[in-house]
Design an enzyme around this catalytic site. Structure first.
Site, PDB file in Angstrom:
ATOM      1  N   ASP A   1      -3.030  11.868  -2.932  1.00 46.78           N
ATOM      2  CA  ASP A   1      -3.084  13.329  -3.034  1.00 46.78           C
ATOM      3  C   ASP A   1      -3.371  13.743  -4.484  1.00 46.78           C
ATOM      4  O   ASP A   1      -2.738  13.238  -5.402  1.00 46.78           O
ATOM      5  CB  ASP A   1      -1.748  13.938  -2.596  1.00 46.78           C
TER       6      ASP A   1
ATOM      7  N   THR B   1     -10.856   2.658   3.877  1.00 46.63           N
ATOM      8  CA  THR B   1      -9.743   3.450   4.403  1.00 46.63           C
ATOM      9  C   THR B   1     -10.337   4.581   5.257  1.00 46.63           C
ATOM     10  O   THR B   1     -11.549   4.792   5.255  1.00 46.63           O
ATOM     11  CB  THR B   1      -8.921   4.066   3.252  1.00 46.63           C
ATOM     12  N   GLU B   2      -9.449   5.328   5.947  1.00 43.62           N
ATOM     13  CA  GLU B   2      -9.946   6.467   6.745  1.00 43.62           C
ATOM     14  C   GLU B   2     -10.702   7.452   5.854  1.00 43.62           C
ATOM     15  O   GLU B   2     -11.800   7.911   6.190  1.00 43.62           O
ATOM     16  CB  GLU B   2      -8.789   7.240   7.405  1.00 43.62           C
ATOM     17  N   TYR B   3     -10.106   7.796   4.714  1.00 44.80           N
ATOM     18  CA  TYR B   3     -10.716   8.778   3.817  1.00 44.80           C
ATOM     19  C   TYR B   3     -12.005   8.237   3.211  1.00 44.80           C
ATOM     20  O   TYR B   3     -12.961   8.974   2.999  1.00 44.80           O
ATOM     21  CB  TYR B   3      -9.729   9.159   2.703  1.00 44.80           C
ATOM     22  N   GLU B   4     -12.006   6.956   2.921  1.00 39.32           N
ATOM     23  CA  GLU B   4     -13.194   6.339   2.328  1.00 39.32           C
ATOM     24  C   GLU B   4     -14.374   6.405   3.304  1.00 39.32           C
ATOM     25  O   GLU B   4     -15.499   6.719   2.895  1.00 39.32           O
ATOM     26  CB  GLU B   4     -12.883   4.882   1.976  1.00 39.32           C
TER      27      GLU B   4
ATOM     28  N   GLU C   1       4.518   5.238   3.603  1.00 41.67           N
ATOM     29  CA  GLU C   1       3.923   6.548   3.842  1.00 41.67           C
ATOM     30  C   GLU C   1       5.071   7.539   3.911  1.00 41.67           C
ATOM     31  O   GLU C   1       6.079   7.260   4.558  1.00 41.67           O
ATOM     32  CB  GLU C   1       3.135   6.479   5.167  1.00 41.67           C
TER      33      GLU C   1
ATOM     34  N   ASP D   1     -12.312   9.335  -4.157  1.00 39.02           N
ATOM     35  CA  ASP D   1     -13.590  10.020  -4.391  1.00 39.02           C
ATOM     36  C   ASP D   1     -13.363  11.241  -5.268  1.00 39.02           C
ATOM     37  O   ASP D   1     -14.300  11.958  -5.588  1.00 39.02           O
ATOM     38  CB  ASP D   1     -14.234  10.464  -3.068  1.00 39.02           C
TER      39      ASP D   1
ATOM     40  N   GLU E   1       0.853  -1.196   0.000  1.00 35.83           N
ATOM     41  CA  GLU E   1       0.000   0.000   0.000  1.00 35.83           C
ATOM     42  C   GLU E   1       0.885   1.240   0.000  1.00 35.83           C
ATOM     43  O   GLU E   1       1.802   1.367   0.813  1.00 35.83           O
ATOM     44  CB  GLU E   1      -0.941   0.052   1.209  1.00 35.83           C
TER      45      GLU E   1
ATOM     46  N   LYS F   1      -2.622  21.131  -9.567  1.00 35.13           N
ATOM     47  CA  LYS F   1      -1.996  21.970 -10.611  1.00 35.13           C
ATOM     48  C   LYS F   1      -1.406  21.100 -11.721  1.00 35.13           C
ATOM     49  O   LYS F   1      -0.735  20.102 -11.439  1.00 35.13           O
ATOM     50  CB  LYS F   1      -0.860  22.806  -9.987  1.00 35.13           C
TER      51      LYS F   1
HETATM   52  N1  SAH Z   1      -4.665   6.075   2.222  1.00 37.52           N
HETATM   53  C1  SAH Z   1      -5.203   6.829   3.333  1.00 37.52           C
HETATM   54  C2  SAH Z   1      -4.658   8.263   3.351  1.00 37.52           C
HETATM   55  C3  SAH Z   1      -4.988   9.077   2.141  1.00 37.52           C
HETATM   56  S1  SAH Z   1      -4.180  10.689   2.143  1.00 37.52           S
HETATM   57  C4  SAH Z   1      -6.708   6.823   3.262  1.00 37.52           C
HETATM   58  O1  SAH Z   1      -7.252   6.460   2.219  1.00 37.52           O
HETATM   59  O2  SAH Z   1      -7.347   7.161   4.254  1.00 37.52           O
HETATM   60  C5  SAH Z   1      -2.781  10.325   1.108  1.00 37.52           C
HETATM   61  C6  SAH Z   1      -1.599   9.820   1.918  1.00 37.52           C
HETATM   62  O3  SAH Z   1      -0.572   9.472   1.000  1.00 37.52           O
HETATM   63  C7  SAH Z   1      -1.018  10.875   2.859  1.00 37.52           C
HETATM   64  O4  SAH Z   1      -0.822  10.298   4.127  1.00 37.52           O
HETATM   65  C8  SAH Z   1       0.301  11.248   2.185  1.00 37.52           C
HETATM   66  O5  SAH Z   1       1.294  11.648   3.095  1.00 37.52           O
HETATM   67  C9  SAH Z   1       0.667   9.965   1.456  1.00 37.52           C
HETATM   68  N2  SAH Z   1       1.508  10.179   0.271  1.00 37.52           N
HETATM   69  C10 SAH Z   1       1.289  11.102  -0.695  1.00 37.52           C
HETATM   70  N3  SAH Z   1       2.249  11.042  -1.625  1.00 37.52           N
HETATM   71  C11 SAH Z   1       3.085  10.040  -1.266  1.00 37.52           C
HETATM   72  C12 SAH Z   1       4.269   9.507  -1.836  1.00 37.52           C
HETATM   73  N4  SAH Z   1       4.784  10.020  -2.956  1.00 37.52           N
HETATM   74  N5  SAH Z   1       4.884   8.493  -1.208  1.00 37.52           N
HETATM   75  C13 SAH Z   1       4.375   8.000  -0.047  1.00 37.52           C
HETATM   76  N6  SAH Z   1       3.258   8.481   0.536  1.00 37.52           N
HETATM   77  C14 SAH Z   1       2.607   9.484  -0.056  1.00 37.52           C
END
Ligand code: SAH
Length: 210
Positions: free
Chosen positions: A115, A190-193, A66, A151, A41, A119
């Site tokens: 993320d 996931t948390e965001y989901e 992460e 989403d 992941e 841009k």
């Molecule tokens: N997967 C979790 C968090 C989503 S937020 C969820 O669904 O709830 C996106 C996460 O990815 C953040 O914690 C961010 O720090 C991490 N992230 C973003 N770009 C990354 C990268 N290039 N390498 C590793 N982690 C990254």
């Protein structure tokens, strides 16, 4: 994910011991020593997904990465508290995947609520971009797959359009995962989901392979 700098962050991560991978190249074969498939992941956040998966699929090995160490610490403490022997975690940016994970050692990659980098000039930082797909190509086994959930419709449309520019193909896609019986099978939130679906946002998902 924004967080205030945690006191004693490095010590807390270190206290998670063998659950946290050292720097340098990780060969999952020697980390897990059981020959089972390894799923990765990327951007695991606070670790709810990886914990849910580890419990649901004890015969799979999981690695969660992460880029923010303090966020990874929260995930690592959950994994340690639950004692999931099939999980390892590491704090690094996925841009360095090829330096950190042995070639063609991973069976599946999960991208969850990555993320968006809205841009245009930041498109290559998006985790489902063609640049990142090339990195995944190096660490995934030949028949490996990538699963991506979000989403964010703009990011998802971008991800689908990127596929046309690469050797990857879409095996399955939905624009409303939670109402797609087949693709929902075995879904771990996931948390965001949890957060965004409870606000009524539909969740998009694709599964791709070469
Ligand atoms: N997967 C979790 C968090 C989503 S937020 C969820 O669904 O709830 C996106 C996460 O990815 C953040 O914690 C961010 O720090 C991490 N992230 C973003 N770009 C990354 C990268 N290039 N390498 C590793 N982690 C990254």
């Amino acid at each position: 994910m924004r967080m205030r700098k945690k006191k004693h962050g490095a010590e807390r991560l270190q206290a998670c011991g063998e659950y946290v991978l050292d720097g340098g190249l990780c060969d999952p074969k020697s980390v897990f020593e059981n020959g089972r498939p390894v799923h990765l992941e990327i951007g695991c956040g606070k670790g709810d997904f990886i914990c849910g998966m580890a419990a649901a699929e004890p015969d799979i090995n999981f690695i969660a990465i992460e880029r923010i160490p303090d966020v990874l610490t929260i995930a690592a403490e959950k994994v340690k508290a639950a004692g999931y022997g099939n999980v390892r975690l590491a704090a690094f940016n996925a841009a360095y995947l090829a330096e950190r994970i042995a070639p063609h050692s991973i069976s599946r990659i999960y991208l969850n609520f990555s993320d968006p980098w809205p841009k245009d000039r930041h498109a290559k930082r998006r985790l489902p971009s063609r640049q990142f797909l090339e990195r995944y190509d190096q660490i995934l086994k030949k028949d490996g797959i990538i699963e991506f959930k979000t989403d964010n419709r703009g990011l998802f449309d971008f991800a689908v359009e990127e596929i046309a520019e690469t050797k990857w193909k879409i095996d399955a896609v939905t624009y409303d995962l939670h109402h797609d019986e087949k693709m929902m099978e075995g879904n771990v939130m996931t948390e965001y989901e949890e957060r965004f679906s409870s606000q009524g946002n539909p969740i998009c998902k694709y599964v791709i392979s070469r």
